[in-house]
Design a protein around this motif. Structure first.
Motif, PDB file in Angstrom:
ATOM      1  N   LEU A 117       1.130   0.043  -6.233  1.00  0.00           N
ATOM      2  CA  LEU A 117       1.751   1.305  -6.645  1.00  0.00           C
ATOM      3  C   LEU A 117       2.783   1.072  -7.746  1.00  0.00           C
ATOM      4  O   LEU A 117       2.837   1.822  -8.724  1.00  0.00           O
ATOM      5  CB  LEU A 117       2.385   2.000  -5.440  1.00  0.00           C
ATOM      6  CG  LEU A 117       1.410   2.493  -4.368  1.00  0.00           C
ATOM      7  CD1 LEU A 117       2.171   2.965  -3.138  1.00  0.00           C
ATOM      8  CD2 LEU A 117       0.497   3.587  -4.903  1.00  0.00           C
ATOM      9  N   TYR A 149       1.652  -4.159   3.537  1.00  0.00           N
ATOM     10  CA  TYR A 149       2.627  -3.249   2.934  1.00  0.00           C
ATOM     11  C   TYR A 149       3.048  -3.762   1.551  1.00  0.00           C
ATOM     12  O   TYR A 149       3.076  -3.007   0.582  1.00  0.00           O
ATOM     13  CB  TYR A 149       3.838  -3.109   3.857  1.00  0.00           C
ATOM     14  CG  TYR A 149       4.916  -2.206   3.328  1.00  0.00           C
ATOM     15  CD1 TYR A 149       4.836  -0.829   3.476  1.00  0.00           C
ATOM     16  CD2 TYR A 149       6.031  -2.737   2.687  1.00  0.00           C
ATOM     17  CE1 TYR A 149       5.833  -0.003   2.993  1.00  0.00           C
ATOM     18  CE2 TYR A 149       7.034  -1.915   2.203  1.00  0.00           C
ATOM     19  CZ  TYR A 149       6.925  -0.553   2.358  1.00  0.00           C
ATOM     20  OH  TYR A 149       7.914   0.271   1.875  1.00  0.00           O
ATOM     21  N   THR A 208       8.747   3.615  -1.257  1.00  0.00           N
ATOM     22  CA  THR A 208       8.679   2.688  -0.124  1.00  0.00           C
ATOM     23  C   THR A 208       8.638   3.433   1.204  1.00  0.00           C
ATOM     24  O   THR A 208       7.884   3.060   2.108  1.00  0.00           O
ATOM     25  CB  THR A 208       9.857   1.694  -0.143  1.00  0.00           C
ATOM     26  OG1 THR A 208      11.072   2.407  -0.391  1.00  0.00           O
ATOM     27  CG2 THR A 208       9.680   0.641  -1.195  1.00  0.00           C
ATOM     28  N   TRP A 251       0.180  -3.197  -1.004  1.00  0.00           N
ATOM     29  CA  TRP A 251       0.049  -1.804  -1.432  1.00  0.00           C
ATOM     30  C   TRP A 251       1.221  -1.385  -2.314  1.00  0.00           C
ATOM     31  O   TRP A 251       1.039  -0.697  -3.325  1.00  0.00           O
ATOM     32  CB  TRP A 251      -0.083  -0.872  -0.226  1.00  0.00           C
ATOM     33  CG  TRP A 251      -1.483  -0.830   0.279  1.00  0.00           C
ATOM     34  CD1 TRP A 251      -1.971  -1.382   1.435  1.00  0.00           C
ATOM     35  CD2 TRP A 251      -2.614  -0.243  -0.371  1.00  0.00           C
ATOM     36  NE1 TRP A 251      -3.313  -1.166   1.535  1.00  0.00           N
ATOM     37  CE2 TRP A 251      -3.745  -0.463   0.443  1.00  0.00           C
ATOM     38  CE3 TRP A 251      -2.777   0.449  -1.568  1.00  0.00           C
ATOM     39  CZ2 TRP A 251      -5.013  -0.015   0.097  1.00  0.00           C
ATOM     40  CZ3 TRP A 251      -4.042   0.907  -1.906  1.00  0.00           C
ATOM     41  CH2 TRP A 251      -5.139   0.672  -1.081  1.00  0.00           C
ATOM     42  N   LEU A 252       2.418  -1.808  -1.951  1.00  0.00           N
ATOM     43  CA  LEU A 252       3.584  -1.456  -2.754  1.00  0.00           C
ATOM     44  C   LEU A 252       3.477  -2.064  -4.153  1.00  0.00           C
ATOM     45  O   LEU A 252       3.780  -1.407  -5.150  1.00  0.00           O
ATOM     46  CB  LEU A 252       4.871  -1.913  -2.065  1.00  0.00           C
ATOM     47  CG  LEU A 252       6.162  -1.441  -2.721  1.00  0.00           C
ATOM     48  CD1 LEU A 252       6.240   0.080  -2.763  1.00  0.00           C
ATOM     49  CD2 LEU A 252       7.364  -2.023  -1.978  1.00  0.00           C
ATOM     50  N   GLN A 278      -3.979   6.265  -2.090  1.00  0.00           N
ATOM     51  CA  GLN A 278      -3.572   5.770  -3.403  1.00  0.00           C
ATOM     52  C   GLN A 278      -4.141   6.668  -4.509  1.00  0.00           C
ATOM     53  O   GLN A 278      -3.422   7.027  -5.447  1.00  0.00           O
ATOM     54  CB  GLN A 278      -4.049   4.332  -3.606  1.00  0.00           C
ATOM     55  CG  GLN A 278      -3.689   3.780  -4.971  1.00  0.00           C
ATOM     56  CD  GLN A 278      -4.282   2.394  -5.214  1.00  0.00           C
ATOM     57  OE1 GLN A 278      -5.320   2.046  -4.672  1.00  0.00           O
ATOM     58  NE2 GLN A 278      -3.625   1.632  -6.047  1.00  0.00           N
ATOM     59  N   MET A 326      -6.314   4.063   3.021  1.00  0.00           N
ATOM     60  CA  MET A 326      -5.251   3.782   2.053  1.00  0.00           C
ATOM     61  C   MET A 326      -5.753   3.921   0.615  1.00  0.00           C
ATOM     62  O   MET A 326      -5.004   4.363  -0.258  1.00  0.00           O
ATOM     63  CB  MET A 326      -4.654   2.395   2.294  1.00  0.00           C
ATOM     64  CG  MET A 326      -3.697   2.345   3.464  1.00  0.00           C
ATOM     65  SD  MET A 326      -2.390   3.616   3.464  1.00  0.00           S
ATOM     66  CE  MET A 326      -1.495   3.225   1.972  1.00  0.00           C
ATOM     67  N   GLU A 368       2.712   6.885   5.189  1.00  0.00           N
ATOM     68  CA  GLU A 368       1.258   7.043   5.036  1.00  0.00           C
ATOM     69  C   GLU A 368       0.495   5.880   5.683  1.00  0.00           C
ATOM     70  O   GLU A 368      -0.526   6.085   6.320  1.00  0.00           O
ATOM     71  CB  GLU A 368       0.870   7.166   3.560  1.00  0.00           C
ATOM     72  CG  GLU A 368       1.356   8.426   2.890  1.00  0.00           C
ATOM     73  CD  GLU A 368       0.631   9.690   3.323  1.00  0.00           C
ATOM     74  OE1 GLU A 368      -0.161   9.671   4.295  1.00  0.00           O
ATOM     75  OE2 GLU A 368       0.860  10.728   2.681  1.00  0.00           O
ATOM     76  N   LEU A 399       5.222   5.309   1.430  1.00  0.00           N
ATOM     77  CA  LEU A 399       4.139   4.374   1.720  1.00  0.00           C
ATOM     78  C   LEU A 399       4.122   4.004   3.210  1.00  0.00           C
ATOM     79  O   LEU A 399       3.056   4.004   3.836  1.00  0.00           O
ATOM     80  CB  LEU A 399       4.260   3.111   0.866  1.00  0.00           C
ATOM     81  CG  LEU A 399       3.234   2.009   1.148  1.00  0.00           C
ATOM     82  CD1 LEU A 399       1.807   2.506   0.921  1.00  0.00           C
ATOM     83  CD2 LEU A 399       3.533   0.781   0.284  1.00  0.00           C
ATOM     84  N   SER A 442      11.847   3.575  -6.057  1.00  0.00           N
ATOM     85  CA  SER A 442      11.252   2.689  -5.063  1.00  0.00           C
ATOM     86  C   SER A 442      12.164   1.495  -4.848  1.00  0.00           C
ATOM     87  O   SER A 442      12.820   1.027  -5.781  1.00  0.00           O
ATOM     88  CB  SER A 442       9.869   2.214  -5.514  1.00  0.00           C
ATOM     89  OG  SER A 442       9.176   1.606  -4.451  1.00  0.00           O
TER      90      SER A 442
END
Length: 188
Positions: free
Chosen positions: A165, A158, A92, A161-162, A120, A116, A98, A95, A141
């Motif tokens: 991942l 966010y 977290t 994307w989390l 990734q 992004m 980045e 991320l 995470s």
């Protein structure tokens, strides 16, 4: 070379994830213990958390080597050896680092075309590289996806994307745990 193992640990803030991860790796009889720290002391609270994590590692008999790498985790690939235990704390924070890289120049990654997606892909390659090199990797995470999706566009991005991942990490993992109140539930 025998593939290393991947363990994914998620949970709420201060749920005991780091202590669980440290003990998990120390029990695996790794040749070296590497702590990949992604936090940046941007305020007093974060500095206190970083200090607490450092003190916790000092308390153990085993020696932890800390690598502070808030971004570009691929840069430590050459430092990871077969048999190492790598604790990546945490996705977290990495991320956010980045996603907002370039913020100071008003050109954050999330606004740049394919930025992004490239990060990734590099994340996947990096974790895979450590595993193919025979390292035991533990990735921590925070679980922030239990809440409804945000109406704020940056927060929603966010969360998306989390989620990507997390799903990839669980698919690749040998073990997946969720911590609540210091108790671990094994999902995989």
């Amino acid at each position: 070379m025998v593939r290393g193992t991947l363990t994914f640990i998620s949970g709420g803030v201060r749920s005991g994830k780091t202590a669980f991860a440290e003990n998990w790796l120390m029990d695996r009889n790794c040749s070296r213990l590497i702590y990949l720290a992604t936090g940046v002391a941007s305020d007093d609270e974060m500095q206190l958390r970083i200090n607490r994590h450092q003190q916790d590692r000092i308390a153990y008999k085993e020696k932890w080597t800390t690598i502070e790498q808030p971004r570009k985790i691929e840069e430590i690939i050459p430092h990871i050896l077969p048999g190492d235990g790598v604790l990546f704390d945490c996705v977290t924070t990495w991320l956010a680092n980045e996603l907002y890289e370039g913020w100071a120049t008003e050109n954050p990654c999330f606004k740049r075309n394919n930025c992004m997606e490239e990060k990734q892909q590099q994340f996947h390659k990096t974790i895979s590289s450590w595993l193919h090199n025979g390292a035991d990797v533990v990735v921590i995470s925070n679980e922030v996806l239990d809440e409804p999706l945000s109406n704020i566009s940056d927060v929603l991005l966010y969360q998306q994307w989390l989620g990507r991942l997390h799903q990839w990490l669980v698919q690749q993992s040998d073990h997946a745990f969720e911590l609540t109140y210091g108790l671990a539930k094994k999902w995989k």
